[in-house]
Design a protein around this motif. Structure first.
Motif, PDB file in Angstrom:
ATOM      1  N   VAL A   1       0.836  -1.209   0.000  1.00 12.78           N
ATOM      2  CA  VAL A   1       0.000   0.000   0.000  1.00 12.78           C
ATOM      3  C   VAL A   1       0.865   1.251   0.000  1.00 12.78           C
ATOM      4  CG1 VAL A   1      -1.646   1.332   1.375  1.00 12.78           C
ATOM      5  CG2 VAL A   1      -2.014  -1.099   1.019  1.00 12.78           C
ATOM      6  N   MET A   2       1.941   1.260   0.787  1.00 11.64           N
ATOM      7  CA  MET A   2       2.811   2.428   0.838  1.00 11.64           C
ATOM      8  C   MET A   2       3.530   2.646  -0.498  1.00 11.64           C
ATOM      9  SD  MET A   2       2.367   3.667   3.842  1.00 11.64           S
ATOM     10  CE  MET A   2       3.737   4.753   4.193  1.00 11.64           C
ATOM     11  N   ILE A   3       3.927   1.573  -1.164  1.00 11.25           N
ATOM     12  CA  ILE A   3       4.589   1.711  -2.463  1.00 11.25           C
ATOM     13  C   ILE A   3       3.642   2.295  -3.498  1.00 11.25           C
ATOM     14  CG2 ILE A   3       5.584   0.417  -4.387  1.00 11.25           C
ATOM     15  CD1 ILE A   3       6.781  -1.500  -2.329  1.00 11.25           C
TER      16      ILE A   3
ATOM     17  N   PHE B   1       4.357   9.601   8.366  1.00 14.67           N
ATOM     18  CA  PHE B   1       5.490   8.885   7.778  1.00 14.67           C
ATOM     19  C   PHE B   1       5.211   7.400   7.623  1.00 14.67           C
ATOM     20  CE2 PHE B   1       9.643   6.687   8.360  1.00 14.67           C
ATOM     21  CZ  PHE B   1      10.183   7.034   7.130  1.00 14.67           C
ATOM     22  N   LEU B   2       4.669   6.765   8.646  1.00 13.70           N
ATOM     23  CA  LEU B   2       4.404   5.332   8.586  1.00 13.70           C
ATOM     24  C   LEU B   2       3.044   4.992   7.992  1.00 13.70           C
ATOM     25  CD1 LEU B   2       5.881   4.203  12.024  1.00 13.70           C
ATOM     26  CD2 LEU B   2       6.972   4.180   9.767  1.00 13.70           C
ATOM     27  N   LEU B   3       2.229   5.987   7.745  1.00 12.72           N
ATOM     28  CA  LEU B   3       0.914   5.779   7.144  1.00 12.72           C
ATOM     29  C   LEU B   3       0.773   6.693   5.925  1.00 12.72           C
ATOM     30  CD1 LEU B   3      -1.382   5.621  10.324  1.00 12.72           C
ATOM     31  CD2 LEU B   3      -0.518   3.700   8.958  1.00 12.72           C
ATOM     32  N   PRO B   4      -0.061   6.337   4.956  1.00  6.86           N
ATOM     33  CA  PRO B   4      -0.259   7.222   3.800  1.00  6.86           C
ATOM     34  C   PRO B   4      -0.814   8.568   4.220  1.00  6.86           C
ATOM     35  CG  PRO B   4      -1.117   5.026   3.345  1.00  6.86           C
ATOM     36  CD  PRO B   4      -0.786   5.054   4.809  1.00  6.86           C
ATOM     37  N   SER B   5      -0.172   9.630   3.778  1.00 11.63           N
ATOM     38  CA  SER B   5      -0.580  10.977   4.160  1.00 11.63           C
ATOM     39  C   SER B   5      -0.343  11.914   2.986  1.00 11.63           C
ATOM     40  CB  SER B   5       0.207  11.457   5.386  1.00 11.63           C
ATOM     41  OG  SER B   5      -0.122  12.799   5.707  1.00 11.63           O
TER      42      SER B   5
ATOM     43  N   ARG C   1       8.965  14.494  -1.104  1.00 11.52           N
ATOM     44  CA  ARG C   1       8.721  13.517  -0.033  1.00 11.52           C
ATOM     45  C   ARG C   1       8.114  12.235  -0.603  1.00 11.52           C
ATOM     46  NH1 ARG C   1       4.300  12.138   3.098  1.00 11.52           N
ATOM     47  NH2 ARG C   1       3.046  13.763   2.096  1.00 11.52           N
ATOM     48  N   TYR C   2       7.209  12.352  -1.550  1.00 11.46           N
ATOM     49  CA  TYR C   2       6.614  11.158  -2.156  1.00 11.46           C
ATOM     50  C   TYR C   2       7.663  10.343  -2.904  1.00 11.46           C
ATOM     51  CZ  TYR C   2       2.208  13.596  -1.229  1.00 11.46           C
ATOM     52  OH  TYR C   2       1.171  14.242  -0.620  1.00 11.46           O
ATOM     53  N   PHE C   3       8.553  11.027  -3.600  1.00 15.93           N
ATOM     54  CA  PHE C   3       9.600  10.335  -4.338  1.00 15.93           C
ATOM     55  C   PHE C   3      10.522   9.565  -3.393  1.00 15.93           C
ATOM     56  CE2 PHE C   3      14.078  10.697  -5.733  1.00 15.93           C
ATOM     57  CZ  PHE C   3      14.053   9.813  -6.802  1.00 15.93           C
ATOM     58  N   PHE C   4      10.967  10.208  -2.332  1.00 15.39           N
ATOM     59  CA  PHE C   4      11.868   9.528  -1.398  1.00 15.39           C
ATOM     60  C   PHE C   4      11.141   8.390  -0.678  1.00 15.39           C
ATOM     61  CE2 PHE C   4      13.582   8.992   2.884  1.00 15.39           C
ATOM     62  CZ  PHE C   4      14.896   8.683   2.596  1.00 15.39           C
ATOM     63  N   SER C   5       9.907   8.602  -0.281  1.00 16.21           N
ATOM     64  CA  SER C   5       9.159   7.539   0.404  1.00 16.21           C
ATOM     65  C   SER C   5       8.938   6.350  -0.515  1.00 16.21           C
ATOM     66  CB  SER C   5       7.820   8.081   0.905  1.00 16.21           C
ATOM     67  OG  SER C   5       8.011   9.127   1.835  1.00 16.21           O
ATOM     68  N   PHE C   6       8.695   6.610  -1.796  1.00 14.09           N
ATOM     69  CA  PHE C   6       8.567   5.496  -2.741  1.00 14.09           C
ATOM     70  C   PHE C   6       9.859   4.692  -2.822  1.00 14.09           C
ATOM     71  CE2 PHE C   6       9.638   4.287  -7.149  1.00 14.09           C
ATOM     72  CZ  PHE C   6       8.798   3.200  -7.269  1.00 14.09           C
ATOM     73  N   MET C   7      11.000   5.369  -2.912  1.00 16.01           N
ATOM     74  CA  MET C   7      12.276   4.658  -2.947  1.00 16.01           C
ATOM     75  C   MET C   7      12.493   3.857  -1.664  1.00 16.01           C
ATOM     76  SD  MET C   7      15.108   7.094  -4.765  1.00 16.01           S
ATOM     77  CE  MET C   7      15.094   8.260  -3.408  1.00 16.01           C
ATOM     78  N   LEU C   8      12.174   4.463  -0.521  1.00 13.82           N
ATOM     79  CA  LEU C   8      12.393   3.791   0.754  1.00 13.82           C
ATOM     80  C   LEU C   8      11.551   2.531   0.868  1.00 13.82           C
ATOM     81  CD1 LEU C   8      13.521   3.695   3.659  1.00 13.82           C
ATOM     82  CD2 LEU C   8      11.627   5.194   4.335  1.00 13.82           C
ATOM     83  N   PHE C   9      10.255   2.628   0.614  1.00 16.10           N
ATOM     84  CA  PHE C   9       9.376   1.477   0.789  1.00 16.10           C
ATOM     85  C   PHE C   9       9.549   0.453  -0.329  1.00 16.10           C
ATOM     86  CE2 PHE C   9       7.079   4.772   3.246  1.00 16.10           C
ATOM     87  CZ  PHE C   9       7.067   4.119   4.465  1.00 16.10           C
TER      88      PHE C   9
END
Length: 376
Positions: free
Chosen positions: A125-127, A345-349, A197-205
């Motif tokens: 879901v996060m990805i 951070f840990l949930l979709p926002s 932030r979305y780009f980095f979170s996508f890479m992280l997850f």
């Protein structure tokens, strides 16, 4: 006699006329070569006409056709790259649901089944959420009309409009981007203030999901790899028997199509996840270092040159957008309290980042963090 003199005079006049024409042509060719030489010398001097121009300026001018070609190819192939990301990710998800999930439900204990089910779906879901938001969210552009509250540090040479701090022009999107990091072809979008932030979170997850899939499927990968090698040996034996078949020989047993597809799918998913984990993980670590320093990819190169220039003058460079490691992460992720680390951070926002990207002041969360240090 007179006719001969007239004839001689006419010949001499014609000869002198041809000589003058030849001289004119020779002088015209000399002037043309001289003009070309002056024009070429002027072009060379224009590349280094002041102290701000250097070898990089000359290289940029020489490689301008290559830059133009790369920009147009990236612009038109952005949709293809996005479709490729969606296709590869969907193929791995289908393999997990069709091949791996039945094995997990049959062989794993209930506690491990619960862990894989919860963590796997949360990661998925996060990805999907962050990739969708990174594609659809505009990175942010400065206003077309100048406003009194917008502080411009320079003028864009291509847009001919004021540029706020940390704003750069994207030659692919053909517009200025607020807090531009780079143009990502895998997103078909620029990475800027509102979608960084979305780009980095996508890479992280995505990196976390690939590592999780590679580690959890390690044993299955080796079993599938051994099965594929056995398939190859059996195929060779079957061909050998078919070529020298007798009534007393029987062909060796063969794997069914379902078994072949199962083992090859396991190997494909593991190799793909491992490769993406290495490549995307390295990129994610690099961006983590940049975020900790309060820089973007473009600012990294600019700050290095500025440090070198000030070092020669005996001065020290200070990044005005560096709020400290923890402060930089708070500003980047848009968190202010401890609760925000979970909800944002840990949930979709979809919360917006700090500020508008036009002005860069000290955020309240960073000011509160530095206040006790100043009091001491």
């Amino acid at each position: 006699m007179r006719s001969r003199q007239r004839m001689y005079s006419a010949v001499m006049r014609f000869f002198l006329k041809c000589l003058r024409i030849g001289q004119r042509r020779r002088f015209w060719l000399t002037r043309h070569v001289q003009q070309l030489w002056l024009y070429g010398r002027l072009c060379m001097r224009s590349l280094v006409y002041n102290s701000f121009a250097d070898g990089d300026t000359a290289l940029d001018a020489l490689f301008e056709p290559i830059y133009w070609l790369v920009d147009h190819v990236t612009r038109w192939f952005g949709v293809v790259f996005v479709a490729l990301v969606i296709t590869l990710t969907s193929s791995v998800v289908v393999i997990v649901y069709v091949c791996l999930l039945p094995l997990v439900l049959q062989t794993y204990p209930l506690l491990w089944v619960f862990w894989h089910f919860i963590y796997g779906h949360w990661n998925l879901v996060m990805i999907v959420f962050h990739y969708y938001m990174a594609i659809t969210t505009q990175p942010g552009c400065p206003p077309q009309q100048s406003k009194s509250d917008v502080v411009a540090v320079s003028i864009c040479r291509k847009c001919i409009s004021p540029k706020p701090a940390r704003t750069h022009h994207c030659s692919i999107c053909n517009r200025c981007i607020l807090k531009m990091d780079h143009h990502c072809p895998w997103l078909n979008n620029c990475v800027g203030h509102f979608n960084h932030r979305y780009f980095f979170s996508f890479m992280l997850f995505m990196t976390m999901g690939c590592i999780y899939s590679s580690v959890s499927g390690w044993d299955l990968f080796w079993e599938a790899y051994a099965a594929i090698e056995k398939m190859k040996l059996l195929d060779k034996e079957r061909l050998h028997v078919a070529a020298n078949q007798t009534y007393s020989q029987t062909p060796p047993p063969t794997f069914s199509f379902r078994q072949r597809a199962f083992h090859k799918s396991i190997v494909y998913a593991w190799v793909l996840c491992s490769s993406v984990a290495l490549a995307l993980g390295a990129l994610m670590i690099w961006h983590s270092v940049l975020i900790t320093r309060g820089e973007t990819s473009i600012e990294r190169h600019i700050n290095r040159k500025e440090k070198r220039r000030l070092r020669l003058k005996g001065k020290v460079f200070r990044n005005p957008y560096n709020y400290g490691p923890l402060g930089n992460w708070k500003v980047f992720l848009g968190v202010e309290t401890q609760r925000h680390w979970i909800t944002r951070f840990l949930l979709p926002s979809t919360h917006p980042p700090y500020g508008t990207g036009l002005n860069w002041d000290t955020p309240p969360c960073v000011a509160e963090q530095k206040a006790p240090l100043l009091a001491i």
